[in-house]
Design a protein around this motif. Sequence first.
Motif, mmCIF file in Angstrom:
data_model
loop_
_atom_site.group_PDB
_atom_site.id
_atom_site.type_symbol
_atom_site.label_atom_id
_atom_site.label_comp_id
_atom_site.label_asym_id
_atom_site.label_seq_id
_atom_site.Cartn_x
_atom_site.Cartn_y
_atom_site.Cartn_z
ATOM 1 N N THR A 119 26.560 6.292 41.183
ATOM 2 C CA THR A 119 27.848 5.769 41.634
ATOM 3 C C THR A 119 27.728 4.254 41.732
ATOM 4 N N CYS A 120 28.864 3.595 41.844
ATOM 5 C CA CYS A 120 28.824 2.153 42.073
ATOM 6 C C CYS A 120 29.862 1.788 43.120
ATOM 7 N N ASP A 121 29.689 0.632 43.715
ATOM 8 C CA ASP A 121 30.625 0.182 44.732
ATOM 9 C C ASP A 121 31.923 -0.311 44.103
ATOM 10 N N VAL A 122 31.800 -1.185 43.094
ATOM 11 C CA VAL A 122 32.971 -1.824 42.502
ATOM 12 C C VAL A 122 32.840 -1.837 40.985
ATOM 13 N N ALA A 123 33.952 -1.550 40.305
ATOM 14 C CA ALA A 123 34.026 -1.687 38.848
ATOM 15 C C ALA A 123 35.286 -2.487 38.517
ATOM 16 N N VAL A 124 35.109 -3.506 37.674
ATOM 17 C CA VAL A 124 36.225 -4.338 37.243
ATOM 18 C C VAL A 124 36.176 -4.375 35.725
ATOM 19 N N TYR A 125 37.335 -4.223 35.097
ATOM 20 C CA TYR A 125 37.361 -4.187 33.644
ATOM 21 C C TYR A 125 38.585 -4.919 33.124
ATOM 22 N N SER A 126 38.448 -5.436 31.908
ATOM 23 C CA SER A 126 39.555 -6.093 31.232
ATOM 24 C C SER A 126 40.704 -5.100 31.072
ATOM 25 N N ALA B 205 41.667 -2.973 36.891
ATOM 26 C CA ALA B 205 41.767 -3.755 35.658
ATOM 27 C C ALA B 205 42.168 -5.175 36.032
ATOM 28 N N ASP B 206 41.546 -6.137 35.365
ATOM 29 C CA ASP B 206 41.808 -7.546 35.641
ATOM 30 C C ASP B 206 42.186 -8.229 34.336
ATOM 31 N N ARG B 207 43.415 -8.647 34.216
ATOM 32 C CA ARG B 207 43.936 -9.282 32.997
ATOM 33 C C ARG B 207 43.076 -10.475 32.566
ATOM 34 N N SER B 208 42.572 -11.243 33.510
ATOM 35 C CA SER B 208 41.834 -12.460 33.160
ATOM 36 C C SER B 208 40.486 -12.187 32.497
ATOM 37 N N TYR C 242 35.671 -16.763 30.540
ATOM 38 C CA TYR C 242 34.464 -17.512 30.192
ATOM 39 C C TYR C 242 33.362 -17.083 31.145
ATOM 40 N N PRO C 243 32.104 -17.382 30.817
ATOM 41 C CA PRO C 243 31.011 -17.003 31.728
ATOM 42 C C PRO C 243 31.220 -17.479 33.165
ATOM 43 N N LYS C 244 31.696 -18.707 33.358
ATOM 44 C CA LYS C 244 31.896 -19.208 34.725
ATOM 45 C C LYS C 244 32.913 -18.365 35.492
ATOM 46 N N ASP C 245 33.893 -17.807 34.775
ATOM 47 C CA ASP C 245 34.881 -16.943 35.425
ATOM 48 C C ASP C 245 34.235 -15.656 35.926
ATOM 49 N N ILE C 246 33.350 -15.096 35.118
ATOM 50 C CA ILE C 246 32.642 -13.865 35.525
ATOM 51 C C ILE C 246 31.729 -14.158 36.708
ATOM 52 N N LEU C 247 31.035 -15.281 36.671
ATOM 53 C CA LEU C 247 30.141 -15.647 37.781
ATOM 54 C C LEU C 247 30.934 -15.850 39.072
ATOM 55 N N VAL D 37 29.978 -3.134 38.440
ATOM 56 C CA VAL D 37 30.089 -2.940 36.996
ATOM 57 C C VAL D 37 31.254 -3.795 36.508
ATOM 58 N N ILE D 38 31.002 -4.598 35.464
ATOM 59 C CA ILE D 38 32.040 -5.399 34.833
ATOM 60 C C ILE D 38 32.072 -5.023 33.359
ATOM 61 N N ILE D 39 33.252 -4.615 32.884
ATOM 62 C CA ILE D 39 33.410 -4.182 31.493
ATOM 63 C C ILE D 39 34.331 -5.186 30.806
ATOM 64 N N GLY D 40 33.784 -5.823 29.764
ATOM 65 C CA GLY D 40 34.550 -6.864 29.107
ATOM 66 C C GLY D 40 34.239 -6.991 27.634
ATOM 67 N N HIS D 41 34.238 -8.227 27.177
ATOM 68 C CA HIS D 41 34.218 -8.542 25.754
ATOM 69 C C HIS D 41 33.096 -9.522 25.411
ATOM 70 N N GLU D 42 32.776 -9.551 24.136
ATOM 71 C CA GLU D 42 31.842 -10.537 23.606
ATOM 72 C C GLU D 42 32.634 -11.777 23.212
ATOM 73 N N PRO D 43 32.037 -12.942 23.299
ATOM 74 C CA PRO D 43 30.626 -13.205 23.603
ATOM 75 C C PRO D 43 30.321 -13.343 25.095
ATOM 76 N N THR D 44 31.332 -13.203 25.943
ATOM 77 C CA THR D 44 31.151 -13.485 27.366
ATOM 78 C C THR D 44 30.122 -12.577 28.024
ATOM 79 N N ILE D 45 30.127 -11.291 27.699
ATOM 80 C CA ILE D 45 29.190 -10.367 28.350
ATOM 81 C C ILE D 45 27.743 -10.797 28.103
ATOM 82 N N SER D 46 27.368 -11.047 26.861
ATOM 83 C CA SER D 46 25.976 -11.439 26.583
ATOM 84 C C SER D 46 25.670 -12.838 27.109
#
Length: 171
Positions: A59-66, A89-92, A97-102, A115-124
Motif C-alpha cells: 500500500t502507499c500513503d499518497v499517489a499523484v498522477y498526471s 490527478a494533478d493537471r500540472s 519540470y523536475p523542480k515542480d515534482i521536487l 507514488v508519482i505517475i507522470g511522463h518522460e523526460p521528467t520522471i527519469s
Amino acid sequence: MAAPPCSVNNGEMEHTLVLVRHAHAEPYADGGDHARPLSSRGHEQARLLGQRLAQILPTCDVAVYSDARRTQETAEHLLRACPAEVAWADRSLYTAYPKDILTLISQINDARTLVIIGHEPTISEVGSLLAIDSHAISRGVPTATALVLRHNAEWSTLHDQQCELEVLYQG
C-alpha cells in the motif's frame, strides 16, 4: 501543483518514493496527445508493473498522477494492485519540470510512501537528481518503468543524490 489534501505522520522511518512513467500508449487520439489511451500492450504492462510494485509496496500513503488519459489508466492498474490512502490527478504533472515534482514531494512531507505517475523526460530527470547512483536511468526510462527511491528522512530535507535506487521495468 495542487496542495496535498492529507498529512500522514509516520515518524522518522524510511521514506519510499516511486516515480513511474506511464505504460505504452496509442500513438494518436482524436483529442490530441492529452487524450491518448493506453494500448492493449500498455494495459498489460501497467497490470504487471502493479503486481511487481505490490510485492515491495503493498500500500502507499499518497499517489499523484498526471491527468492525461494514458497516465490515469496506468494509475488505475497500479492502484488496484497497490492501493493508496489518498490519490488524485494533478493537471500540472502533464507538463511538469523536475523542480515542480521536487516541490510536490516536499509538500507531502508526512507521507512515508509516495507514488508519482507522470511522463518522460521528467520522471527519469527527477530520479537522476535524487539517486545516489543514477547510471541506469541517465538516458531516460522506457514506458512502464518504476523508479523506487528510498530515503531515511523527511521529504522536505531531501537533497540531490541522497536516495537508494531500484529500477522496476515492465516491457
